[in-house]
Each structure stands twice: as C-alpha cells, then as structure tokens.
Design a protein around this motif. Sequence first.
Motif, mmCIF file in Angstrom:
data_model
loop_
_atom_site.group_PDB
_atom_site.id
_atom_site.type_symbol
_atom_site.label_atom_id
_atom_site.label_comp_id
_atom_site.label_asym_id
_atom_site.label_seq_id
_atom_site.Cartn_x
_atom_site.Cartn_y
_atom_site.Cartn_z
ATOM 1 N N ASN B 317 0.960 -1.229 -0.059
ATOM 2 C CA ASN B 317 0.037 0.031 -0.043
ATOM 3 C C ASN B 317 0.680 1.383 -0.100
ATOM 4 O O ASN B 317 2.250 1.219 -0.176
ATOM 5 N N ASP B 318 0.431 2.325 0.059
ATOM 6 C CA ASP B 318 1.146 3.591 0.096
ATOM 7 C C ASP B 318 2.185 3.908 1.120
ATOM 8 O O ASP B 318 3.180 4.221 0.880
ATOM 9 N N LEU B 321 5.031 1.952 0.129
ATOM 10 C CA LEU B 321 5.576 2.614 -1.079
ATOM 11 C C LEU B 321 6.562 3.729 -0.615
ATOM 12 O O LEU B 321 7.701 4.093 -0.780
ATOM 13 N N HIS B 322 5.941 4.434 0.261
ATOM 14 C CA HIS B 322 6.608 5.721 0.914
ATOM 15 C C HIS B 322 7.942 5.066 1.737
ATOM 16 O O HIS B 322 8.915 5.655 1.579
ATOM 17 N N VAL B 337 5.541 7.870 -5.679
ATOM 18 C CA VAL B 337 4.375 7.025 -5.210
ATOM 19 C C VAL B 337 3.192 7.194 -5.902
ATOM 20 O O VAL B 337 2.461 5.985 -6.026
ATOM 21 N N THR B 338 2.889 8.134 -6.355
ATOM 22 C CA THR B 338 1.698 8.562 -7.109
ATOM 23 C C THR B 338 1.592 7.803 -8.537
ATOM 24 O O THR B 338 0.629 7.178 -8.932
ATOM 25 N N HIS B 341 1.380 4.019 -7.603
ATOM 26 C CA HIS B 341 0.243 3.434 -6.628
ATOM 27 C C HIS B 341 -0.807 2.848 -7.716
ATOM 28 O O HIS B 341 -1.462 1.761 -6.968
#
Lengths: 343, 402
Positions: B317-318, B321-322, B337-338, B341
Amino acid sequence: MDAILLQILNGLDKGSAYALIALGLTLIFGTLGVVNFAHGALFMLGAFCAVTLQRILTFSFETVDDSRTDFLGNPLKVETPYVEAWFGPQTGGAIIDWSVPLAILFAIPVMISIGFAMERGLIRHFYKRPHADQILVTFGLAIVLQEIVKYFFGANPIPTPAPESFRGALDFGILLGFDPNVIIYPYWRLVYFLFAMTIIGGVFAFLRYTTFGMVVRAGMADRETVGLLGIDIDRRFTVMFGIAAAVAGLAGVMYTPINAPNYHMGMDFLVLSFVVVVVGGMGSLPGAVLAGFLLGILESFASMNEVKAILPGIDQIIIYLVAIIILLTRPRGLMGRRGVMEE
Amino acid sequence: MAGLDARDTRFLLIVVALTLFTPILLQPFPESSSLAQFNAGYPDLMQRFAIFGIFAIGFNILFGLTGYLSFGHAAFLGVGSYATVWMFKLLSYNVLPGLILAVITSGLFALLIGYISLRRSGIYFSILTLAFAQMSFNLAYSVLTPITNGETGLQVYTDDPQYLLAEGGLTTTHIFGLAMNKSLVAPVGGWEFTFNVGYYFCAVIAIAAFYLSLRIFRSPFGMMLRAVKSNQQRMSYTGLNTRPYTLAAFVISGMYAGLAGGLMASMDPLAGAERMQWTASGEVVLMTILGGAGTLMGPVLGAGFIKYFENIFSKINDNVLHGWFAFLPDGLEDLLVTIVHPFVGKGWHLTLGLLFMLVVIFLPGGLVEVGQRLRRLFTRRGGTPDAADPRHAPKSAPHVAE
C-alpha cells in the motif's frame, strides 16, 4: 396475446444492445479478420463517456448563502454547477438533465480516436498472428481498460438518469386497443430501440450507398484484389475499426439510463455478444443484427414465469443453448456465408 | 528411471527437490527484516501454488499440445470442488474419496462437453467451451441450488449425515487421520519455516501430476497431439481420425482441473459457483501463456508467478511505497508513489493485464522463453558452440494453432 407482445417489447432493448455490439464485432471481424475480445470494453468505455460528461457538466463551485442556514445554524453552502452559472439556471439545468443524449456528441470523437489508437497501436500487429493470439491480446487489453476505469470511477455502479421528460412509461397497450396498464413500456427503452435502429440503418446505408462503403465491402470480399487495384485498403479498414468502436461506444452511452454502468458491464455483454455473432454467422452484418434481436427476445420469453415453470432455469441458459445447437447443426450461423470460418 | 531418459530423470528430480524444499526456498528473508513481506512460505499460499500448478499443467496438456484454446476449464474445477464437498457431507472429512469422486465426475463432465465442443475448432471451440462453462455457472447459481447451495456456496453442516465419521473423529479435512491444517513451525536463527501437511499433500499430488504430464509429453500419444496442433488437416488426409486423440487430451485436462478443484475443497471445505465463472477460466489461460504454453515447466511457473505476485502486490500500500522511496527527496518520492500507486494493491489486475499483453505481443513463449534466451545469451558469451544451429535444431512451433 398481450403477454407475448410485452415479452417481445421487453426483449427489444437488450436485443438492441446485443445487436449493436455484435454489429461492431462483425464489422471488425469482417474487415480486419480480427477476433476482438476487447469490444465489450469499448461498450463500457462508451458508457463511461456518458458518466464523464455528466461529471463535467455538474462540476460546481461553492458559494455561501447567508440568507439561509443549514441544520447546524451555519450559513448554507450552495453548490452551483458552472453550467448553471453561465447559462442561467433554466438552460443550465436542462443541459445537465440532457447529459446522456449530449454524451452522444461527446462520445463519437472520443470513441473513434480510441478505436484508431487501438487499431494502429495494437491490432494491426496481429493481422498475421493466429486467432488464438488475437483473442489473448485483446482479452489482456480488455482487462487493462476495465481496471483503468475501475481506478478512476470506483467499483460501484454510477447512476446516470435519462432526461426528465423520458423517465415515465408509455402505455403501449392503449395504442393497440388493449386495456390500460396491460402493456407498459418505459420511454427510454423505446428511445434506445429507435436509436439502435437508426445506428444500424446508418451503418448499412454507409456501407451500401457511399463509395467508401463500396470499397470496404469489396475489401471484405477480396482484400488482395482491392489492394492490387491501388487502393489503400488498410487505411479504410482502420476507419471501419473506428466506426465499430463508435457504434459500441454509443450503444454504451445510451444504455446507461437502463442499467447504471460499472466497470465490468463490458465483460458481461461481451460473452453474450460473441455468442450472438456466432449464431448470426461470423462476418455477416445482417446476421449479427438479426441474431441480436432474436436472442434478446428469446431471452425475455424464457424469463416468463409460465416457461420457467415447465423448464426451470431456462432463462439463465437459453442463449448459450441456442448457440450450442446452432454451432453443431449449422456452423456458419443463421446468415453466414458459405466457407467463412466454417470448420 | 521410471520410463524416463537420463535428462528427464534429472529434470524430474530437480522439480521434486524444488517442490519439497519450497517452504524453505520461499522464505529467504528473516522474520525481522523489512523484506519479510516478500516471503511466501506460508501454507495457504504454497497450497495455492501446488493446486494452480496442477490446474495449469492439465490445461497445458490440452492447449499446449493440441492448440485448442478452451475458455471453459473452470467448469471442471467447480465440478471437482462440489464433488469433494459432497463426499465430506456424506462420508467423512477424509479427502481421499472426495478427490477420487472429483476426478471421476469432472472426467465424465469433460467427456460430455468435449464430445460436443470438439466438433468445432479454432474460435468456435473457444466459444462453445465458454458457453458450456457459463451455462454451468448460471445453473449452479439458480436451478441446481439443491446440489450447489446457490450463492451461499456448498459447505459442511453439523447435521449432515457423514456416515463414516466415527465418534470423536476429526472435524477438519484430513488424510487417514493426518489433518491438513497441521503444521510444523521450525524457527531456525532469524528464519521461520512452516511445514504444512496440506501443502505436502498437494505437493506430492502435484509431482505425480507433473510426472504424468512429462510421460504424456514424451509418449507417442503426446506426439500425436502435437501433430494435431501443427497441421490437423494433414493428419486427416493421412487417414487418421484425430477426434479420439483430442477428446482424450480434453478429458485428461478436465480431470486435472477436477483434481485441482477437489484439492481446493480439501484445503478449505467450501465450494462456490464463482469458481466456475469464465474469469476463472481466463486465469488459467493467463497462467499457461505467461509461463509458456506447450512447455513442461511453463504452466507451473506461470501459476506460481501469478499467485505469488497477486499475493505480494495486493499487500503493497502507500505506506509501504513511501517506505521504499524514503531515500528520495520529498517531491520526487510523492511523485513516484503516485505513479506506482495504481499498479499495486487493488490495482494488481491492471499490472497483470499489462504484463499479459506484453507477453503475448513480445514473448509468445512466456517466461520459459525468457529463460532460454538468457541461457543462449550466456552460452554464446562463454564461447561454447551452441546448439542453436537452425538446420539441426528445428524452430519451435508457435505456441498456438489456428
């Protein structure tokens, strides 16, 4: 008698959708010889053109109305669509109300360009590959398109109502001398049927009476010879792909008030449309239209309670059953040409 | 050994070793490390590897060898599941009768469908199988509710007869008293390995299934099926009736699917109609093509690949990713990330679809072809004369037939 008539009418709108999608599928198969599993996705994209336009038209700004308060006592926030601010509430409201029919204008260029992009970018590389490869790659494309739509619009159906004036139902029985309220038919379904007939008529007229259409028909019959005559048949077939995409898209646009669109509506229709194409005869345009209406009406007859009492579950499988019988007894379909994909 | 030449024996032994050590091999990262989320050595997932491996191996016998693209194989999977759950309901939780019945019923079902569908080939065959599968799916949801329990799905209730269930007997699925959900967890250093009965049960069956398919590939029967794929017309002109061969292949692959369905129900005693839907049939097509149709290892690789990434990708999930892109400057991090995503988490199907398209377009041979290309590149660099002499090593046939 009235029950039969009612079922025929009920079958017409679904039959129209089948016929339109099957028409596009057949156009693509007949011209390019490609089996397009992504055609249902085009139908779905068309429906989401309508959703997009609705979203654009209802794009609003927020103002605070001091003279009124909401239930907490704060000044009421009013959302006004830009369209209403520009054209006045009367005209603006009407534009929003008519967003589905307006989406036709929006969808035509969008769908034609999607069709062009698809054909130039992907399908043309698959002319020479086996049918199984074409099925597989377009199947992959359908998944991708579907997931993209799901990403932007979510997984839930999005209601897109028909214009106010078409929301009622027509008491069809009275016109034919039956008692009132026996045969009631929603206006929008009638509109959908007439629209489908117009589109089908338009495509046939285009192929029949224009020079362009004549060349395309010649190309369908014998591509090589047309090419030898110095005509760039590939370019014309690309145009036909765009038209087929637009037909599927328009079928989708107009279908949104009947069933709220969701991202997998295309797949649901695709399987049935393929069956329709096969029943009608691969590569036969009139066959596709005929089979579309025929199967739509058959399906609605099979869902009558009287029929279901004799053969339980028949409404679920009737279309597939017909397809199996047709494929086994008359492999080229109802109106297929002899020798086209018959083995 | 066992009717195989030395090369195949070695191949089989490697496969056996890989399968048996899967719980260790799929657990390469210590529990405490941040990469532990990529571990796949837990029972549920490993069972799915084995089960879908069997499904894909079976599908490959039909599609890979004869070129007949069936879009309705999930129907057999569903039938197998239902049959097994019915055995649980009637006899006991021992999986053996269920699996036997699953193979038999799906075989009979495949015989019926195959007998009709194989009268046509090419796209008509695909559509016929699709129509049959959709019919089964729709019927399982509606009229056949007494047998399939409709939308709820078939499951075992306490008031079911279960004639062979002894007093105080096991109430979970088992094979002669050995419960499927039993696991041995072995912590070694920072690692944690789970050896699960259910997985090993599936694995042994999967190896047997693989061995059988290996024998089929090497047999005169397999040769005949390949001949069907390369030119059916010529086969008919030589006076050979191909129908019995293709029908046999169809039934065998249907039985594999039924076995896989039975195993699914054995791991978790449930069966639902959605297992028969055409998207499920599409999945096995994806697996086979992605791995490499017509090769022995391909379908298994494809099944493992899809199931593994489905599991891993949907967990990203985000936040994860972060975490990954944390070393980058903030703006760039957010941008990446965008971009990533939509492809992870719920968007896994998007990645799968794209991947599948790329494979069909550029690599008709699938993952196996990637491996072969890499090896060829390697051997050529090494300066050894390679076997890719066009005159002596005939070109591999395209993986699908008209």
